[in-house]
Design an enzyme around this catalytic site. Structure first.
Site, PDB file in Angstrom:
ATOM      1  N   GLY A   1       0.823  -1.207   0.000  1.00 40.33           N
ATOM      2  CA  GLY A   1       0.000   0.000   0.000  1.00 40.33           C
ATOM      3  C   GLY A   1       0.848   1.245   0.000  1.00 40.33           C
ATOM      4  O   GLY A   1       2.076   1.199   0.099  1.00 40.33           O
TER       5      GLY A   1
ATOM      6  N   LYS B   1       0.355   8.612   2.862  1.00 38.75           N
ATOM      7  CA  LYS B   1       0.673   9.985   2.478  1.00 38.75           C
ATOM      8  C   LYS B   1       2.193  10.176   2.392  1.00 38.75           C
ATOM      9  O   LYS B   1       2.688  10.897   1.539  1.00 38.75           O
ATOM     10  CB  LYS B   1       0.072  10.949   3.511  1.00 38.75           C
ATOM     11  CG  LYS B   1      -0.051  12.355   3.010  1.00 38.75           C
ATOM     12  CD  LYS B   1      -0.829  13.226   3.974  1.00 38.75           C
ATOM     13  CE  LYS B   1      -0.697  14.686   3.561  1.00 38.75           C
ATOM     14  NZ  LYS B   1      -0.839  15.596   4.684  1.00 38.75           N
TER      15      LYS B   1
ATOM     16  N   GLY C   1       4.681   7.548   2.388  1.00 41.23           N
ATOM     17  CA  GLY C   1       5.561   6.438   2.051  1.00 41.23           C
ATOM     18  C   GLY C   1       4.820   5.223   1.542  1.00 41.23           C
ATOM     19  O   GLY C   1       3.596   5.189   1.515  1.00 41.23           O
TER      20      GLY C   1
ATOM     21  N   ALA D   1       0.116  -7.359   8.413  1.00 40.18           N
ATOM     22  CA  ALA D   1      -1.322  -7.582   8.619  1.00 40.18           C
ATOM     23  C   ALA D   1      -1.897  -8.169   7.329  1.00 40.18           C
ATOM     24  O   ALA D   1      -2.177  -7.450   6.371  1.00 40.18           O
ATOM     25  CB  ALA D   1      -2.006  -6.263   8.985  1.00 40.18           C
TER      26      ALA D   1
ATOM     27  N   ASP E   1      -6.450   9.306  17.061  1.00 39.07           N
ATOM     28  CA  ASP E   1      -6.857   9.284  15.649  1.00 39.07           C
ATOM     29  C   ASP E   1      -7.424   7.913  15.263  1.00 39.07           C
ATOM     30  O   ASP E   1      -7.040   7.347  14.246  1.00 39.07           O
ATOM     31  CB  ASP E   1      -5.650   9.637  14.756  1.00 39.07           C
ATOM     32  CG  ASP E   1      -6.092  10.081  13.364  1.00 39.07           C
ATOM     33  OD1 ASP E   1      -7.274  10.460  13.201  1.00 39.07           O
ATOM     34  OD2 ASP E   1      -5.263  10.035  12.440  1.00 39.07           O
TER      35      ASP E   1
HETATM   36  P1  AMP Z   1       0.305   3.819   5.774  1.00 35.79           P
HETATM   37  O1  AMP Z   1       1.358   4.635   5.137  1.00 35.79           O
HETATM   38  O2  AMP Z   1       0.699   3.295   7.111  1.00 35.79           O
HETATM   39  O3  AMP Z   1      -1.031   4.508   5.775  1.00 35.79           O
HETATM   40  O4  AMP Z   1       0.136   2.519   4.863  1.00 35.79           O
HETATM   41  C1  AMP Z   1      -0.351   2.582   3.554  1.00 35.79           C
HETATM   42  C2  AMP Z   1      -1.082   1.306   3.220  1.00 35.79           C
HETATM   43  O5  AMP Z   1      -0.190   0.193   3.235  1.00 35.79           O
HETATM   44  C3  AMP Z   1      -2.173   0.939   4.212  1.00 35.79           C
HETATM   45  O6  AMP Z   1      -3.359   1.573   3.909  1.00 35.79           O
HETATM   46  C4  AMP Z   1      -2.265  -0.581   4.037  1.00 35.79           C
HETATM   47  O7  AMP Z   1      -3.039  -0.912   2.909  1.00 35.79           O
HETATM   48  C5  AMP Z   1      -0.833  -0.968   3.737  1.00 35.79           C
HETATM   49  N1  AMP Z   1      -0.136  -1.369   4.963  1.00 35.79           N
HETATM   50  C6  AMP Z   1       0.504  -0.553   5.830  1.00 35.79           C
HETATM   51  N2  AMP Z   1       1.056  -1.239   6.826  1.00 35.79           N
HETATM   52  C7  AMP Z   1       0.761  -2.544   6.609  1.00 35.79           C
HETATM   53  C8  AMP Z   1       1.041  -3.761   7.318  1.00 35.79           C
HETATM   54  N3  AMP Z   1       1.736  -3.742   8.445  1.00 35.79           N
HETATM   55  N4  AMP Z   1       0.568  -4.911   6.815  1.00 35.79           N
HETATM   56  C9  AMP Z   1      -0.153  -4.926   5.669  1.00 35.79           C
HETATM   57  N5  AMP Z   1      -0.447  -3.811   4.952  1.00 35.79           N
HETATM   58  C10 AMP Z   1      -0.001  -2.634   5.411  1.00 35.79           C
END
Ligand code: AMP
Length: 342
Positions: A113, A116, A118, A186, A229
């Protein structure tokens, strides 16, 4: 969110290791080889139990091309109970030398994923086969976004949390341009997407989810951490369908009682943070309980209770102006009102 390359079907997504190594690394990793030496020197010493204590369970997968074995090892690790987590935490404390991480220690898999600030990739520690999620943050973007303190606080707080419904941060390291967070993987992705697909959750499921979030919050508040949040976009789902609270970017330690900073996402903010008459007054851990009520509403109804234009949302929150549809059980209605007014 970035979809798996080549249009990975959901079934493939459930077997992430099948795409580890087979993917062309993203631009973020284009210069991986040339950076490795550099990273080795600059990597930060971080306390992590990935290699020494969790990973031995995964060691059977080491060097093996046998993906089924690796998957099996993964599910063994992921099905660890909270007791096992406690045990590992004790082992972590006993660990004499903290592990030094660098990018070369990981095989990078498919993108999971994009946030914002990374991108997140599936990754596997080469030595042990331990599967994790690697979040890559670019230092210049962090500086431009003026979120240096937020990132530092997120790392400091999240790496000290141990709860089955809170996403683990095993460690971090950095090179000249990037910061890497080694996160628990996850496997079932974002809760928000599950909610969108389902429209709304049945009562039994909402009850399970809220119990898990309440347990995570009780733990956080016991440690004097306020999340500030809580919303479905910041909750991930583990391989066994368990919720994992993540994104501690807005969280704070509240050792000296009450706080004044305004933050979080409007829909989930409590009256004490949006009402101009009340927002000068400090607030405390109860802001998370209000968000828990909003979350419960959203699980059961399919949309947040104060969803409106920003001005109207603010007004409606201040007045507690929400209508709970008749299909919500009277017990659930009662709980939503009690949590919100606690
Ligand atoms: P973030 O920058 O933390 O908002 O992550 C961006 C996206 O990556 C999230 O919306 C998830 O879809 C995916 N993602 C982030 N962390 C994890 C994780 N630990 N396990 C699986 N998918 C993740």
């Amino acid at each position: 969110m970035i979809q798996a390359k080549g249009g990975q079907a959901p079934s493939q997504a459930r077997h992430p290791l099948s795409v580890v190594m087979s993917q062309i690394p993203d631009a973020a990793f284009e210069t991986e080889e040339q950076h490795v030496g550099e990273v080795k020197q600059q990597s930060t010493v971080v306390a992590s139990h990935v290699a020494s204590h969790v990973a031995p369970q995964m060691a059977r997968a080491k060097g093996s091309q046998h993906l089924s074995l690796a998957r099996h090892s993964l599910s063994v690790a992921l099905s660890a109970t909270s007791n096992a987590i406690e045990e590992r935490a004790v082992q972590l404390i006993k660990q004499p030398v903290p592990k030094i991480f660098h990018l070369g220690m990981f095989e990078i898999g498919r993108p999971l994923g994009k946030g914002k600030f990374g991108r997140v990739y599936l990754a596997r520690e080469r030595e042990t086969g331990f599967v994790c999620a690697l979040k890559v943050l670019h230092k210049d973007e962090i500086q431009q976004g003026k979120i240096e303190k937020q990132v530092a606080r997120e790392i400091e707080i999240q790496s000290n949390l141990r709860h089955p419904n809170i996403l683990r941060l095993y460690g971090h390291f950095h090179d000249r341009k990037r910061i890497f967070l080694i996160l628990e993987y996850a496997g079932k992705g974002e809760l928000y997407k599950h909610l969108q697909k389902a429209d709304r959750f049945p009562g039994w499921k909402a009850a399970q989810y809220i119990a898990q979030m309440a347990s995570a919050l009780r733990y956080l508040h016991h440690k004097h951490v306020i999340h500030r949040d809580i919303k479905p976009e910041d909750i991930l789902v583990g391989l066994h369908g368990e919720l994992k609270m993540s994104d501690f970017g807005w969280s704070v330690h509240a050792p000296s009682g009450r706080r004044l900073t305004k933050c979080g996402t409007l829909d989930y903010l409590p009256p004490e943070m949006v009402d101009p008459k009340r927002c000068e007054k400090p607030y405390d851990e109860k802001v998370d309980l209000w968000s828990l009520g909003v979350l419960m509403y959203e699980f059961l109804v399919g949309q947040a209770p104060f969803e409106d234009t920003p001005v109207m949302t603010q007004r409606r929150i201040a007045k507690g102006d929400m209508t709970i549809p008749s299909f919500v059980s009277s017990e659930a209605k009662d709980l939503i009102r009690k949590v919100s007014s606690s």
